[in-house]
Scaffold this active site. Structure first.
Site, PDB file in Angstrom:
ATOM      1  CB  ALA A   8      84.902 -18.232  60.594  1.00 46.24           C
ATOM      2  CB  THR A   9      82.954 -22.970  62.846  1.00 50.79           C
ATOM      3  OG1 THR A   9      82.217 -22.427  63.959  1.00 50.79           O
ATOM      4  CG2 THR A   9      84.445 -22.882  63.139  1.00 50.79           C
ATOM      5  NE  ARG A  11      72.706 -22.770  60.449  1.00 50.41           N
ATOM      6  CZ  ARG A  11      72.301 -23.501  61.487  1.00 50.41           C
ATOM      7  NH1 ARG A  11      72.031 -24.772  61.320  1.00 50.41           N
ATOM      8  NH2 ARG A  11      72.132 -22.979  62.674  1.00 50.41           N
ATOM      9  N   GLY A  86      75.934  -9.210  61.661  1.00 51.71           N
ATOM     10  CA  GLY A  86      74.809  -9.885  61.017  1.00 51.71           C
ATOM     11  C   GLY A  86      73.966 -10.651  62.010  1.00 51.71           C
ATOM     12  CB  ALA A 110      71.948  -5.358  57.925  1.00 54.62           C
ATOM     13  CG  PHE A 113      74.236  -8.043  55.475  1.00 50.16           C
ATOM     14  CD1 PHE A 113      74.694  -6.746  55.286  1.00 50.16           C
ATOM     15  CD2 PHE A 113      74.337  -8.600  56.738  1.00 50.16           C
ATOM     16  CE1 PHE A 113      75.243  -6.024  56.328  1.00 50.16           C
ATOM     17  CE2 PHE A 113      74.885  -7.883  57.796  1.00 50.16           C
ATOM     18  CZ  PHE A 113      75.341  -6.595  57.589  1.00 50.16           C
ATOM     19  CG  HIS A 142      64.563 -18.131  58.730  1.00 48.40           C
ATOM     20  ND1 HIS A 142      63.558 -17.209  58.876  1.00 48.40           N
ATOM     21  CD2 HIS A 142      65.608 -17.469  58.167  1.00 48.40           C
ATOM     22  CE1 HIS A 142      63.969 -16.027  58.421  1.00 48.40           C
ATOM     23  NE2 HIS A 142      65.204 -16.154  57.984  1.00 48.40           N
ATOM     24  CE  LYS A 146      65.943 -16.368  62.135  1.00 44.83           C
ATOM     25  NZ  LYS A 146      67.261 -15.782  62.447  1.00 44.83           N
ATOM     26  N   GLY A 152      64.956 -11.564  62.740  1.00 42.49           N
ATOM     27  CA  GLY A 152      65.303 -10.146  62.780  1.00 42.49           C
ATOM     28  C   GLY A 152      64.737  -9.412  61.578  1.00 42.49           C
ATOM     29  CB  THR A 153      64.414 -10.364  58.005  1.00 45.31           C
ATOM     30  OG1 THR A 153      65.809 -10.630  57.930  1.00 45.31           O
ATOM     31  CG2 THR A 153      63.942  -9.715  56.717  1.00 45.31           C
TER      32      THR A 153
END
Ligand SMILES: NC(=O)c1ccc[n+]([C@@H]2O[C@H](COP(=O)([O-])OP(=O)(O)OC[C@H]3O[C@@H](n4cnc5c(N)ncnc54)[C@H](OP(=O)(O)O)[C@@H]3O)[C@@H](O)[C@H]2O)c1
Length: 253
Positions: A8-9, A11, A86, A110, A113, A142, A146, A152-153
């Site tokens: 949660a911290t 990006r 994610g 995924a 998303f 990206h 990263k 992954g996409t």
């Protein structure tokens, strides 16, 4: 619904936390180094995760790194908590750990998303079938933070291409020096710069023509919205693997 967000911290995890709170769900943001709040909720220490998971009506959303994700998801499986993943870039060991978790909880993963990327996957399959033998090159861009490459996409798009062509194309990562294109190759080109959210482009070329299919995420909010859609859809499903396409196909919005 109660939603635990690991990473949660980060990006993307931060955007997910904000989306969870905005939709009126109870937010439990988790961090390895909890200090302060995210989206108005106190950060909770990662070592407390087993106790946090031990509650009815809870879903976990994870946007971290593969080694942490595999660990968090194993804890979710232990507690019987459905989980949305994610995180990208799992190796075979990480994938095996997730497969083991999917035996006891519903697990939805995924690489992207964004709803537009789901549509792009369908269009790529169609183009690959309609244009057999055309050369294909993929370029993805990206932000400079990263970790995994290609994204992954990008791998998911290449898998869709292979499925549609019914052959495993040889993924050629960049070219240098005397390196002419060989039949059966798909060129894969990775750019890392600034704060680009995510861009993917597939070029099909032959027969004196070029078809370009592209998607650009303009904010991380698009990933957060899709991940929370998935978290709202997942509870109540049988243990096993699910895809974001299942959420969209089921009108899960
Ligand atoms: N599926 C999608 O639509 C989508 C979209 C965007 C990004 N992603 C993926 O989501 C993941 C996170 O991306 P991001 O850009 O948000 O990353 P990020 O900003 O670096 O955040 C990752 C978070 O993971 C946590 N973490 C836990 N264990 C860690 C460890 N051992 N090393 C480093 N961090 C650790 C950190 O939080 P604490 O230190 O507070 O625990 C960190 O804030 C990546 O795999 C990325 O490819 C997926």
């Amino acid at each position: 619904m109660r939603v635990i967000v690991t990473g949660a911290t980060g990006r993307t995890g931060g955007e997910v936390a904000r989306e969870v709170a905005e939709r009126g769900h109870e937010l439990v943001p988790v961090s390895r180094e909890p200090a302060g709040t995210v989206a108005g909720a106190d950060l909770r220490p990662a070592e407390d995760l087993p106790a946090l998971l031990d509650a009815e009506g809870t879903v976990l959303i994870d946007f971290t790194v593969p080694v942490a994700s595999a660990d968090y998801i194993a804890q979710a499986a232990e507690a019987g908590t459905p989980a949305v993943i994610g995180t990208t870039g799992f190796d075979s060991e990480g994938t095996a750990a997730l497969d083991a978790a999917a035996e006891s909880i519903p697990l939805l993963k995924a690489a992207n998303f964004a709803r537009g990327v789901q549509a792009l996957l369908n269009v790529v399959r169609e183009a690959a079938t309609a244009l057999p033998g055309y050369d294909v090159e993929l370029t993805e861009t990206h932000h400079n933070g990263k970790r995994d490459a290609p994204s992954g996409t990008a791998k998911t798009l290449l898998d869709a291409l292979d499925d549609a062509r019914d052959e495993a194309l040889d993924r050629t990562h960049g070219r240098e020096g005397e390196d002419p294109r060989e039949p059966g190759q798909v060129g894969v080109h990775v750019r890392r710069a600034g704060d680009v959210r995510g861009e993917h482009e597939l070029m099909f070329a032959d027969n004196d023509e070029v078809l370009t299919l592209a998607h650009r995420a303009e904010s991380r909010g698009v990933f957060a919205a899709g991940a929370v859609d998935a978290a709202e859809w997942l509870p109540g499903h049988e243990a096993g693997w699910y895809e974001f396409g299942d959420v969209i196909g089921d009108g899960g919005d």
